[in-house]
Design a protein around this motif. Sequence first.
Motif, mmCIF file in Angstrom:
data_model
loop_
_atom_site.group_PDB
_atom_site.id
_atom_site.type_symbol
_atom_site.label_atom_id
_atom_site.label_comp_id
_atom_site.label_asym_id
_atom_site.label_seq_id
_atom_site.Cartn_x
_atom_site.Cartn_y
_atom_site.Cartn_z
ATOM 1 N N LEU A 312 -4.831 5.368 19.213
ATOM 2 C CA LEU A 312 -3.608 5.450 18.325
ATOM 3 C C LEU A 312 -3.241 4.261 17.184
ATOM 4 O O LEU A 312 -2.807 4.379 16.089
ATOM 5 C CB LEU A 312 -2.524 5.958 19.100
ATOM 6 N N GLU A 313 -3.306 3.176 17.968
ATOM 7 C CA GLU A 313 -3.129 1.944 17.267
ATOM 8 C C GLU A 313 -3.910 1.800 16.078
ATOM 9 O O GLU A 313 -3.612 1.442 14.790
ATOM 10 C CB GLU A 313 -3.006 0.477 18.174
ATOM 11 N N ARG A 314 -5.075 1.750 16.288
ATOM 12 C CA ARG A 314 -6.340 1.681 15.066
ATOM 13 C C ARG A 314 -5.915 2.867 14.244
ATOM 14 O O ARG A 314 -5.893 2.525 12.824
ATOM 15 C CB ARG A 314 -7.580 2.001 15.709
ATOM 16 N N LEU A 315 -5.460 3.863 14.481
ATOM 17 C CA LEU A 315 -5.394 5.064 13.679
ATOM 18 C C LEU A 315 -4.022 4.969 12.741
ATOM 19 O O LEU A 315 -4.047 4.888 11.413
ATOM 20 C CB LEU A 315 -5.264 6.448 14.152
ATOM 21 N N GLU A 316 -3.077 4.290 13.289
ATOM 22 C CA GLU A 316 -1.711 3.849 12.594
ATOM 23 C C GLU A 316 -1.705 2.833 11.921
ATOM 24 O O GLU A 316 -1.327 2.843 10.569
ATOM 25 C CB GLU A 316 -0.694 3.628 13.840
ATOM 26 N N THR A 317 -2.736 1.708 12.270
ATOM 27 C CA THR A 317 -3.254 0.550 11.337
ATOM 28 C C THR A 317 -3.610 1.068 10.344
ATOM 29 O O THR A 317 -3.475 0.753 9.024
ATOM 30 C CB THR A 317 -3.861 -0.289 12.120
ATOM 31 N N LEU A 318 -4.607 2.023 10.143
ATOM 32 C CA LEU A 318 -5.651 2.431 8.920
ATOM 33 C C LEU A 318 -4.753 3.142 8.138
ATOM 34 O O LEU A 318 -4.682 3.019 6.835
ATOM 35 C CB LEU A 318 -6.739 3.343 9.569
ATOM 36 N N LEU A 319 -3.879 3.952 8.676
ATOM 37 C CA LEU A 319 -2.916 4.687 7.828
ATOM 38 C C LEU A 319 -1.776 4.072 7.166
ATOM 39 O O LEU A 319 -1.634 3.929 5.963
ATOM 40 C CB LEU A 319 -1.990 5.994 8.618
ATOM 41 N N ALA A 320 -1.413 2.720 7.834
ATOM 42 C CA ALA A 320 -0.588 1.761 7.244
ATOM 43 C C ALA A 320 -1.122 1.122 6.097
ATOM 44 O O ALA A 320 -0.488 0.930 4.978
ATOM 45 C CB ALA A 320 0.067 0.946 8.366
ATOM 46 N N LEU A 321 -2.429 0.771 6.456
ATOM 47 C CA LEU A 321 -3.120 -0.156 5.275
ATOM 48 C C LEU A 321 -3.293 0.677 3.998
ATOM 49 O O LEU A 321 -3.210 0.055 3.046
ATOM 50 C CB LEU A 321 -4.221 -0.470 5.999
ATOM 51 N N ILE A 322 -3.568 2.128 4.237
ATOM 52 C CA ILE A 322 -3.656 3.022 2.851
ATOM 53 C C ILE A 322 -2.305 2.978 2.320
ATOM 54 O O ILE A 322 -2.463 3.165 1.166
ATOM 55 C CB ILE A 322 -4.065 4.387 3.576
ATOM 56 N N GLU A 323 -1.332 3.336 2.833
ATOM 57 C CA GLU A 323 0.020 3.582 2.329
ATOM 58 C C GLU A 323 0.542 2.348 1.726
ATOM 59 O O GLU A 323 1.023 2.234 0.777
ATOM 60 C CB GLU A 323 0.987 4.158 3.530
ATOM 61 N N GLY A 324 0.148 1.214 2.608
ATOM 62 C CA GLY A 324 0.573 -0.243 1.988
ATOM 63 C C GLY A 324 -0.120 -0.511 0.722
ATOM 64 O O GLY A 324 0.573 -1.263 -0.157
ATOM 65 N N TRP A 325 -1.274 -0.160 0.484
ATOM 66 C CA TRP A 325 -2.259 -0.621 -0.618
ATOM 67 C C TRP A 325 -1.766 0.333 -1.833
ATOM 68 O O TRP A 325 -1.633 -0.102 -2.829
ATOM 69 C CB TRP A 325 -3.580 -0.075 -0.462
ATOM 70 N N VAL A 326 -1.523 1.677 -1.688
ATOM 71 C CA VAL A 326 -1.154 2.582 -2.640
ATOM 72 C C VAL A 326 0.347 2.080 -3.161
ATOM 73 O O VAL A 326 0.632 1.981 -4.206
ATOM 74 C CB VAL A 326 -0.960 3.977 -1.736
ATOM 75 N N GLN A 327 1.053 1.595 -2.334
ATOM 76 C CA GLN A 327 2.497 1.273 -2.703
ATOM 77 C C GLN A 327 2.292 0.048 -3.598
ATOM 78 O O GLN A 327 3.079 -0.217 -4.549
ATOM 79 C CB GLN A 327 3.404 0.890 -1.521
ATOM 80 N N THR A 328 1.469 -0.961 -3.002
ATOM 81 C CA THR A 328 1.143 -2.108 -3.934
ATOM 82 C C THR A 328 0.621 -1.943 -5.475
ATOM 83 O O THR A 328 1.133 -2.322 -6.346
ATOM 84 C CB THR A 328 0.175 -3.103 -3.129
ATOM 85 N N VAL A 329 -0.171 -0.960 -5.410
ATOM 86 C CA VAL A 329 -0.923 -0.978 -6.644
ATOM 87 C C VAL A 329 -0.079 -0.264 -7.547
ATOM 88 O O VAL A 329 -0.060 -0.173 -8.818
ATOM 89 C CB VAL A 329 -2.459 -0.495 -6.473
#
Length: 451
Positions: A312-329
């Motif tokens: 769950l931690e790995r999955l949540e981290t990956l989802l957070a990285l996707i959303e964070g990257w999208v927000q940044t760009v």
Amino acid sequence: MADLPFGFNAGDDPERDKRKNDPESGSGDPFGGGSEFDMSQLGQIFSRLGEMFSGAGNVMAGGPQSGPVNYDLARQLASSQIGFVAPIGEKTGQAINDAVRLAETWLDGVTALPAGTTRAVAWTPTDWIDNTLETWKRLCDPVAEQISTVWASALPEEAKSMAGPLLSMMSQMGGMAFGSQLGQALGKLSREVLTSTDIGLPLGPKGVAALLPEAIESLAEGLEQPRSEIMTFLAAREAAHHRLFSHVPWLASQLLNAVEAFAKGMKIDMSGIEDLAQGFNPAALTDPSQMEQLLNQGIFEPKATPEQTAALERLETLLALIEGWVQTVVNEALGDRIPGTSALAEVLRRRRATGGPAEQTFATLVGLELRPRKMREAAALWERLTQAVGSDGRDAVWQHPDLLPSAEDLDEPAAFIDRMIGGDTSGIDEALDQAIADLQKDSDEGNDPKA
């Protein structure tokens, strides 16, 4: 019989013979008020249950079943909850197409990843169901596989032998209940999602940027920004997601595989099933209100294991990285062009943080509840990394999963950024060595005549 199934009463019943001999007592009705129950009546119970759910009669009567969930039933319930859907006008469709094209042009200047959309469409809630159901099947089947067997496994061995051919129908009950929950959840979610990637997963067809005008209109009613700006902002988020999913080849499969692995690792608490069986009333199976109450008792609540917690931690981290990257760009691409970009980004962040449709649906269907706190931290990491190494260096991190920040890096990003500035590529080297070793092993096994 030492253990009677589903709470059958083993005690003496002085009224039993009287009911059997009284034609008005309802003794021939397996759903009457009496506690005596005959195993042969299971067929009538499941026939009645099948009739209760329109479209599910074939399954309960022994018809073909392609999987652990009756997805025809799920689709029917979702459509019923959606209700009437007005067709989308041509002007709205053209506006969405224009918004996506404009967003792609602006994104070209802030990311090394090329455009990932091949066309832009406007979806109704029904379109969303039709175009995402196949992915939901992949996400939900692992959980439903387990739920569909708990009823049969809860029966004592003696009861299993008595049930005979009816046992297969009993094993389908949990999956059918899951299908009912799935239909209701997707029906609600279909009216709330804004784009095809709104929940952070590639649910729709590859390369198809899809926006849902009805939900966007509802969102816009409570905001001060012009609708055209809101549309462009959401189009940019959709386009940014597709850039990742289209040009990071391992990302979509790893996301879906992670959800599958999390679901398959679930452990159903059998003690809850056994406790329920002690006082179970078969008549509940034919009463929709009692069935709903039964499903809400939490007997199917998964029990987390250490392995699941790590997954769950790995999955949540990956989802957070996707959303964070999208927000940044998106902020970088639109910030100077649309004044309300930051405010819109905060609206969506709060929407997720307050338990929006994504969190509610995942919690209902696969026991997965996202943690928005990591999304904020991931966005901060990507922003700092962009400042340190530029957009090309930032996006190069997506070349391999082992290069991505970990959960610890999200909490302490300075060390990760230092590694990137220093050009530390040990992670990718180790990953490539392991991949080569795995390929060699597979090749050797394929050439082994005993394999």
